[in-house]
Scaffold this motif. Structure first.
Motif, PDB file in Angstrom:
ATOM      1  N   GLN A 251       8.447  -0.146  -1.221  1.00 37.74           N
ATOM      2  CA  GLN A 251       9.625  -0.154  -2.086  1.00 37.74           C
ATOM      3  C   GLN A 251       9.294  -0.979  -3.320  1.00 37.74           C
ATOM      4  O   GLN A 251       9.080  -2.185  -3.244  1.00 37.74           O
ATOM      5  N   SER A 252       9.263  -0.337  -4.469  1.00 37.16           N
ATOM      6  CA  SER A 252       8.867  -1.017  -5.698  1.00 37.16           C
ATOM      7  C   SER A 252      10.058  -1.398  -6.581  1.00 37.16           C
ATOM      8  O   SER A 252       9.914  -2.162  -7.528  1.00 37.16           O
ATOM      9  N   LEU A 253      11.242  -0.870  -6.273  1.00 33.23           N
ATOM     10  CA  LEU A 253      12.436  -1.206  -7.030  1.00 33.23           C
ATOM     11  C   LEU A 253      13.526  -1.592  -6.034  1.00 33.23           C
ATOM     12  O   LEU A 253      13.840  -0.830  -5.119  1.00 33.23           O
ATOM     13  N   HIS A 254      14.102  -2.795  -6.196  1.00 34.13           N
ATOM     14  CA  HIS A 254      15.043  -3.316  -5.208  1.00 34.13           C
ATOM     15  C   HIS A 254      16.478  -3.384  -5.711  1.00 34.13           C
ATOM     16  O   HIS A 254      17.397  -3.621  -4.930  1.00 34.13           O
ATOM     17  N   GLU A 255      16.691  -3.179  -7.004  1.00 35.90           N
ATOM     18  CA  GLU A 255      18.041  -3.123  -7.540  1.00 35.90           C
ATOM     19  C   GLU A 255      18.028  -2.343  -8.843  1.00 35.90           C
ATOM     20  O   GLU A 255      16.989  -2.206  -9.487  1.00 35.90           O
TER      21      GLU A 255
ATOM     22  N   GLU B  46      12.727   8.064 -14.268  1.00 36.18           N
ATOM     23  CA  GLU B  46      11.519   8.516 -13.576  1.00 36.18           C
ATOM     24  C   GLU B  46      10.831   7.405 -12.790  1.00 36.18           C
ATOM     25  O   GLU B  46       9.807   7.634 -12.147  1.00 36.18           O
ATOM     26  N   GLU B  47      11.391   6.195 -12.835  1.00 32.85           N
ATOM     27  CA  GLU B  47      10.775   5.092 -12.094  1.00 32.85           C
ATOM     28  C   GLU B  47      10.904   5.321 -10.595  1.00 32.85           C
ATOM     29  O   GLU B  47      11.959   5.726 -10.096  1.00 32.85           O
ATOM     30  N   THR B  48       9.810   5.056  -9.873  1.00 33.49           N
ATOM     31  CA  THR B  48       9.787   5.259  -8.423  1.00 33.49           C
ATOM     32  C   THR B  48      10.462   4.091  -7.715  1.00 33.49           C
ATOM     33  O   THR B  48      10.158   2.929  -7.978  1.00 33.49           O
ATOM     34  N   ILE B  49      11.375   4.421  -6.800  1.00 35.66           N
ATOM     35  CA  ILE B  49      12.040   3.402  -6.000  1.00 35.66           C
ATOM     36  C   ILE B  49      11.238   3.104  -4.745  1.00 35.66           C
ATOM     37  O   ILE B  49      10.983   1.953  -4.401  1.00 35.66           O
ATOM     38  N   VAL B  50      10.823   4.164  -4.057  1.00 40.51           N
ATOM     39  CA  VAL B  50      10.102   4.006  -2.797  1.00 40.51           C
ATOM     40  C   VAL B  50       9.137   5.176  -2.623  1.00 40.51           C
ATOM     41  O   VAL B  50       9.403   6.291  -3.092  1.00 40.51           O
ATOM     42  N   GLN B  51       8.016   4.917  -1.983  1.00 40.68           N
ATOM     43  CA  GLN B  51       7.049   5.968  -1.708  1.00 40.68           C
ATOM     44  C   GLN B  51       6.268   5.650  -0.445  1.00 40.68           C
ATOM     45  O   GLN B  51       6.244   4.501   0.008  1.00 40.68           O
ATOM     46  N   VAL B  52       5.655   6.688   0.125  1.00 41.24           N
ATOM     47  CA  VAL B  52       4.808   6.512   1.308  1.00 41.24           C
ATOM     48  C   VAL B  52       3.372   6.819   0.908  1.00 41.24           C
ATOM     49  O   VAL B  52       3.086   7.897   0.374  1.00 41.24           O
ATOM     50  N   VAL B  53       2.477   5.871   1.116  1.00 38.87           N
ATOM     51  CA  VAL B  53       1.065   6.048   0.760  1.00 38.87           C
ATOM     52  C   VAL B  53       0.208   5.932   2.001  1.00 38.87           C
ATOM     53  O   VAL B  53       0.628   5.392   3.033  1.00 38.87           O
ATOM     54  N   GLU B  54      -1.003   6.449   1.912  1.00 38.89           N
ATOM     55  CA  GLU B  54      -1.937   6.337   3.027  1.00 38.89           C
ATOM     56  C   GLU B  54      -2.354   4.886   3.191  1.00 38.89           C
ATOM     57  O   GLU B  54      -2.571   4.180   2.209  1.00 38.89           O
ATOM     58  N   SER B  55      -2.503   4.460   4.414  1.00 41.96           N
ATOM     59  CA  SER B  55      -2.885   3.067   4.676  1.00 41.96           C
ATOM     60  C   SER B  55      -4.251   2.761   4.111  1.00 41.96           C
ATOM     61  O   SER B  55      -4.521   1.644   3.678  1.00 41.96           O
ATOM     62  N   SER B  56      -5.159   3.746   4.080  1.00 43.36           N
ATOM     63  CA  SER B  56      -6.503   3.524   3.539  1.00 43.36           C
ATOM     64  C   SER B  56      -6.448   3.195   2.058  1.00 43.36           C
ATOM     65  O   SER B  56      -7.219   2.390   1.549  1.00 43.36           O
ATOM     66  N   ALA B  57      -5.493   3.802   1.339  1.00 44.08           N
ATOM     67  CA  ALA B  57      -5.337   3.516  -0.092  1.00 44.08           C
ATOM     68  C   ALA B  57      -4.869   2.091  -0.298  1.00 44.08           C
ATOM     69  O   ALA B  57      -5.312   1.399  -1.219  1.00 44.08           O
ATOM     70  N   MET B  58      -3.977   1.621   0.566  1.00 41.50           N
ATOM     71  CA  MET B  58      -3.497   0.248   0.479  1.00 41.50           C
ATOM     72  C   MET B  58      -4.623  -0.735   0.743  1.00 41.50           C
ATOM     73  O   MET B  58      -4.765  -1.752   0.066  1.00 41.50           O
ATOM     74  N   GLU B  59      -5.444  -0.454   1.742  1.00 42.67           N
ATOM     75  CA  GLU B  59      -6.559  -1.341   2.079  1.00 42.67           C
ATOM     76  C   GLU B  59      -7.564  -1.398   0.937  1.00 42.67           C
ATOM     77  O   GLU B  59      -8.096  -2.464   0.616  1.00 42.67           O
ATOM     78  N   ALA B  60      -7.830  -0.253   0.304  1.00 39.88           N
ATOM     79  CA  ALA B  60      -8.775  -0.224  -0.808  1.00 39.88           C
ATOM     80  C   ALA B  60      -8.253  -1.025  -1.991  1.00 39.88           C
ATOM     81  O   ALA B  60      -8.991  -1.753  -2.651  1.00 39.88           O
ATOM     82  N   GLU B  61      -6.953  -0.900  -2.253  1.00 37.65           N
ATOM     83  CA  GLU B  61      -6.347  -1.648  -3.354  1.00 37.65           C
ATOM     84  C   GLU B  61      -6.391  -3.143  -3.095  1.00 37.65           C
ATOM     85  O   GLU B  61      -6.672  -3.940  -3.987  1.00 37.65           O
ATOM     86  N   ALA B  62      -6.139  -3.540  -1.834  1.00 38.53           N
ATOM     87  CA  ALA B  62      -6.177  -4.952  -1.478  1.00 38.53           C
ATOM     88  C   ALA B  62      -7.587  -5.509  -1.623  1.00 38.53           C
ATOM     89  O   ALA B  62      -7.793  -6.626  -2.104  1.00 38.53           O
TER      90      ALA B  62
END
Length: 221
Positions: free
Chosen positions: A131-135, A180-196
């Motif tokens: 979740q990238s937008l909370h309000e 057009e701003e994204t509120i929430v999205q589902v990404v692959e866990s591998s993409a998250m690990e690579a970004e981290a």
């Protein structure tokens, strides 16, 4: 869901200043001011701590509407525009009540709440819900202010997302955010690990401390 009005009593106060504010809090009151478009100047008031504190602990206190009654019987609508806390004890020190006029739009920040996260299709497949937008900031008529906006994420698959433009808003609302701003999205866990991992490689090993912030400013009241 539109916000329900809360009845509360305000009392006027003659004395202001830091010492007087401390005395009021010891007596069970919070010092406050009441101001707005229909007021020539701000009015020093006070409110019982036990009456207001439960509402300040609400997750959507920014959208609460109060029917306030003054000692002379005059009634007004208001919202809590801001409050001050002691930086150490976290005790609430002072409130700002902002007058609401019927038929006039008011700026609010409405919380975005995700529902059915445990049933999210993409998460069940191993994805990560972000979740990238909370309000959402909007200008809206008082009777159309939502207390929170609920977003059902059960049907989101990996790669899916929900944008601001996908959400139903109050008819009178003027949004102050890119549709057009994204509120929430589902990404692959591998993409998250690579970004981290990339973030860790780019982060410096040592951080120089330039300076420390000064002591918190004293309460104005």
């Amino acid at each position: 869901m539109a916000v329900e009005s809360i009845n509360i009593k305000l009392e006027t106060r003659e004395e202001t200043g830091k010492n007087e504010a401390k005395k009021l809090r010891k007596k069970g009151y919070l010092p406050a001011i009441f101001y707005g478009p229909g007021c020539k100047e701000s009015v020093p008031v006070m409110v019982r701590i036990d009456d207001i504190l439960p509402h300040l602990h609400s997750s959507h206190w920014k959208t609460l509407i109060f029917n306030v009654t003054f000692p002379d019987g005059k009634e007004e609508m208001a919202m809590i525009r801001d409050y001050q806390r002691d930086p150490l004890t976290r005790q609430i020190l002072h409130l700002d009540f902002y007058q609401i006029l019927k038929g006039h739009k008011i700026m609010v920040a409405v919380p975005l709440v995700l529902t059915n996260k445990e049933d999210c299709l993409g998460v069940k497949k191993g994805g990560v819900l972000i979740q990238s937008l909370h309000e959402i900031e909007m200008e809206v008529l008082p009777n159309e202010i939502p207390d929170e906006i609920y977003i059902d994420v059960a049907g989101l698959d990996i790669g899916d997302g929900i944008r601001v433009s996908d959400i139903e808003m109050p008819e009178s609302a003027t949004l102050y955010v890119d549709p057009e701003e994204t509120i929430v999205q589902v990404v692959e866990s591998s993409a998250m690990e690579a970004e981290a991992a990339a973030g860790e490689e780019e982060a410096p090993r040592e951080v120089e401390v330039i300076g420390k912030r000064g002591a918190a400013e004293e309460e104005e009241e």
